[in-house]
Each structure stands twice: as structure tokens, then as C-alpha cells.
Design an enzyme around this catalytic site. Sequence first.
Site, short mmCIF file in Angstrom:
data_model
loop_
_atom_site.label_atom_id
_atom_site.label_comp_id
_atom_site.label_asym_id
_atom_site.label_seq_id
_atom_site.Cartn_x
_atom_site.Cartn_y
_atom_site.Cartn_z
N ILE A 1 -48.72 -14.77 -45.32
CA ILE A 1 -48.33 -15.95 -46.09
C ILE A 1 -46.88 -16.33 -45.78
O ILE A 1 -46.56 -17.51 -45.59
CB ILE A 1 -48.55 -15.71 -47.61
CG1 ILE A 1 -50.03 -15.33 -47.85
CG2 ILE A 1 -48.18 -16.95 -48.41
CD1 ILE A 1 -50.38 -14.98 -49.27
N ASP B 1 -37.78 -8.59 -42.96
CA ASP B 1 -39.10 -7.94 -43.00
C ASP B 1 -38.96 -6.54 -42.41
O ASP B 1 -38.20 -6.34 -41.46
CB ASP B 1 -40.10 -8.75 -42.16
CG ASP B 1 -41.55 -8.48 -42.53
OD1 ASP B 1 -42.22 -9.43 -43.00
OD2 ASP B 1 -42.01 -7.33 -42.37
N ASN C 1 -42.80 -0.21 -54.30
CA ASN C 1 -42.57 -1.36 -53.41
C ASN C 1 -42.45 -2.67 -54.19
O ASN C 1 -41.64 -3.53 -53.86
CB ASN C 1 -43.71 -1.52 -52.39
CG ASN C 1 -43.66 -0.43 -51.34
OD1 ASN C 1 -42.69 0.31 -51.24
ND2 ASN C 1 -44.72 -0.31 -50.56
N TYR D 1 -51.88 -2.79 -58.82
CA TYR D 1 -51.36 -3.95 -58.08
C TYR D 1 -51.03 -5.09 -59.05
O TYR D 1 -49.90 -5.59 -59.09
CB TYR D 1 -52.38 -4.39 -57.03
CG TYR D 1 -52.05 -5.72 -56.41
CD1 TYR D 1 -50.80 -5.93 -55.81
CD2 TYR D 1 -52.96 -6.78 -56.42
CE1 TYR D 1 -50.49 -7.16 -55.25
CE2 TYR D 1 -52.65 -8.01 -55.86
CZ TYR D 1 -51.42 -8.19 -55.29
OH TYR D 1 -51.10 -9.41 -54.74
N LYS E 1 -47.19 -6.64 -60.32
CA LYS E 1 -46.77 -8.05 -60.19
C LYS E 1 -46.45 -8.63 -61.57
O LYS E 1 -45.51 -9.42 -61.72
CB LYS E 1 -47.88 -8.86 -59.52
CG LYS E 1 -48.06 -8.54 -58.05
CD LYS E 1 -46.98 -9.21 -57.21
CE LYS E 1 -47.18 -9.00 -55.73
NZ LYS E 1 -46.23 -9.74 -54.91
N ARG F 1 -65.22 -16.51 -55.55
CA ARG F 1 -63.76 -16.57 -55.49
C ARG F 1 -63.31 -18.00 -55.20
O ARG F 1 -64.05 -18.77 -54.60
CB ARG F 1 -63.22 -15.66 -54.36
CG ARG F 1 -63.43 -14.18 -54.59
CD ARG F 1 -62.53 -13.65 -55.69
NE ARG F 1 -62.73 -12.24 -55.95
CZ ARG F 1 -63.64 -11.75 -56.79
NH1 ARG F 1 -64.46 -12.55 -57.45
NH2 ARG F 1 -63.73 -10.45 -56.99
N GLY G 1 -63.66 -2.55 -59.15
CA GLY G 1 -62.55 -3.42 -59.53
C GLY G 1 -62.75 -4.90 -59.21
O GLY G 1 -61.85 -5.70 -59.44
N1 UDP Z 1 -66.06 -8.69 -49.78
C1 UDP Z 1 -67.23 -8.31 -49.14
N2 UDP Z 1 -67.13 -7.74 -47.89
C2 UDP Z 1 -65.94 -7.54 -47.26
C3 UDP Z 1 -64.75 -7.93 -47.92
C4 UDP Z 1 -64.86 -8.50 -49.17
O1 UDP Z 1 -68.33 -8.47 -49.68
O2 UDP Z 1 -65.91 -7.02 -46.13
C5 UDP Z 1 -66.14 -9.33 -51.09
C6 UDP Z 1 -65.33 -8.63 -52.17
O3 UDP Z 1 -66.10 -7.62 -52.76
C7 UDP Z 1 -65.01 -9.80 -53.10
C8 UDP Z 1 -64.89 -11.02 -52.17
O4 UDP Z 1 -65.57 -10.63 -50.97
O5 UDP Z 1 -66.10 -10.04 -53.98
C9 UDP Z 1 -63.46 -11.37 -51.81
O6 UDP Z 1 -62.81 -10.19 -51.40
P1 UDP Z 1 -61.38 -10.17 -50.70
O7 UDP Z 1 -61.05 -8.74 -50.41
O8 UDP Z 1 -61.37 -11.13 -49.56
O9 UDP Z 1 -60.40 -10.76 -51.80
P2 UDP Z 1 -60.11 -10.32 -53.32
O10 UDP Z 1 -60.85 -11.31 -54.17
O11 UDP Z 1 -60.55 -8.90 -53.51
O12 UDP Z 1 -58.63 -10.48 -53.44
#
Ligand code: UDP
Length: 323
Positions: free
Chosen positions: A12, A31, A92, A141, A145, A219, A278
Site C-alpha cells: 500500500i 522502510d 511492531n 492484530y 491497531k 469481503r 478468525g
Molecule cells: N481465502 C481463501 N483462500 C485463500 C486466501 C483467502 O478462501 O487462499 C478467504 C479467506 O478465508 C477470507 C477471504 O478469502 O474469507 C479473504 O481473505 P484475505 O486473506 O484475502 O483477506 P482478509 O479478509 O482475511 O483480510
Amino acid sequence: MKILVVGGAGYIGSICAELLLDEEHQVAIFDNLSEGHRSAVDPRAEFFEGDLGEQAKIRSTIAQSKPDAVMHFAASALVGESMQNPSKYFRNNIASGLNLLDAMIATGVQRLIFSSTCAIFGPPERLPIDETLPPRPINPYGESKLAFEKILRWYDQIHGFKFVSLRYFNAAGASAKFGEDHRHETHLIPNVLKVALGQKRHVEVFGTDYETPDGTCIRDYIHIVDLARAHILALKSPKSEFYNLGTGGGSSVREVIAACREISGRKIDIVEEPRRPGDPPRLIASSEKIKRELGWRPKFQSLEAIIESAWKWHEKFPDGYAD
Ligand code: UDP
């Protein structure tokens, strides 16, 4: 303005630096290259290699580069890892972040744009997630934040420090130059595109029994360039504030995979796996506040536009930054 982008060699941060430079701002990047890449440092920027854990280093960098404001992206950002190694996250994201804040106070730099996350909320009581929902993180995490956001509030009250905290939903996509290349990739879109490129045999779908129309998690994917634009707008905010940042739309894991198949024209095999610990079933942002107060408008509303930009970048740089 002159902006110090801390974590500007990461996904980002690199794209924010690029947009700042395109808009004729001056940019210095700090960085430690632990997650970022030297070749993701825009050649137009000054570069300082250092770790926020070293207070003297960040202080001398600020004294030398003399920024008007700082954008802070340098953090550990994986939910799963934070559940195994909370110390890394608190160190961190809070302790090292404090070194940055104190170095800013010591050098008289009073404006910060902070990279926060929807993970501060935990599973929401209602959707979309606006800023009035109570933050209840369910992993270190998100907790780290949220703690930093609280510190920022106190620094404003006590030191007159001005900040804008942007809570991102799922950042995705690429600019023409810079894209997403993590040394250990856990994110959905780059993992699916690696399968399209033939670098992975299949993509794992974590959980197919959620209470969503197709059983997979939903998402709010936001284009990285729209996200970067929000940071530039935030520089002009007259007050310290917190903003959620997404598009307000939701895409399921299966929809993302289908869109990647369509856009790449490649075969993408999947393997269904159990739920990933999670993962909340649905996370969708309300970005009304930032639209209203800062006039932010996302240019890339569709998932297809986001994935198209990511695919172009991954096709052009199949080995990522290769450093
Ligand atoms: N996900 C998945 N396979 C992968 C990576 C992610 O099914 O190889 C799913 C993950 O369980 C979540 C969504 O995709 O439901 C988005 O995951 P990501 O890690 O991209 O972002 P997050 O929402 O965890 O920040």
C-alpha cells in the site's frame, strides 16, 4: 507538500508514494525491507533504510528529510500470525509506532495519516460497518491497531498532534507500476492469480458452509488506487478523525475466483478446505463519512476492475519484485 512514507516499500505504501509523486509532492520513504521490496521504492523518492524499532534512526530520518506530514504503513498485518505471535504485533505495531510518534513530536512534525484496519471491529453487530459501531477486536492484530488509534487520540489531546486514521477493508488491485507481492502470500486475490499463472496447483477455499448465498465469506474489496487517493485527501483534513474505507459492496470467495477465471481466461482449480480460524462471514464497509467529510469517491467500484488491474500487474511481473 513533503511527505515521509514509513513502510513505503510495501504494497500500500509504494502505491501511495507513487500517487503523491504523480501529484508533484516530494516523498521520502523509510522502510526496513522486511516485508517491503527495494524495487518497490519509487525511484523519484528519497530512500532511508531503517527500522522503527530504532528510535534514533527514525528521528534522524525525520530531521534530515523535514516532512510536512507522515504516512505510516509500517506494520505487521496478518491476523493468523498475530494469533500465534502476539508479541510481534504489539511490539511492531504499538511500541515501534510510538518511536515514530515521539520522533515526530521531537522534530515538530504534527500530522500523521495512519494505516488502520476493519479488524479493529471484530464480528459486526450490523452491516455495513460504520464508525459508530463499537470496536471489539478478536485478534492481536486488530487489538494492536485499535491501541494505536487510542494513543493517537491522546497525542492529539496532549500534544495537539493531528492525525487521520483510515480503517481499510480488503485492499486489492495494482497500479501500472506497483502491485501486491508478499513473501508469504495469504491473501485471496494474489493466491488465485498465482494459480492462473501456473505457479500454484489450486486455490484453497477456506469454508464453504458460511451463512452466505454461496457458503463462502464475503469481503469488501477496495482498489488500491482509490485507497491511496483517500490518503492524499486525508492530508487536507482540518481535524483528527477516523474513517472506514471500502466500496460498500461485497464479493464472496467463489465470486472472486469466478471473476479471476473470466478475466485471466485461465483454468483455476479449487480445493475446498475447512474454515480458517478468525474469519468473520461478512465484512462490508460504510464509507459515507469519508465521502461526506473529505469528498472521497472510489473510481473503481467493480470487482472486475480491481482484478483486471491485479492480473495485468501479475502477468507483467510474474515473479513479483524478485528481490
Ligand atoms: N481465502 C481463501 N483462500 C485463500 C486466501 C483467502 O478462501 O487462499 C478467504 C479467506 O478465508 C477470507 C477471504 O478469502 O474469507 C479473504 O481473505 P484475505 O486473506 O484475502 O483477506 P482478509 O479478509 O482475511 O483480510
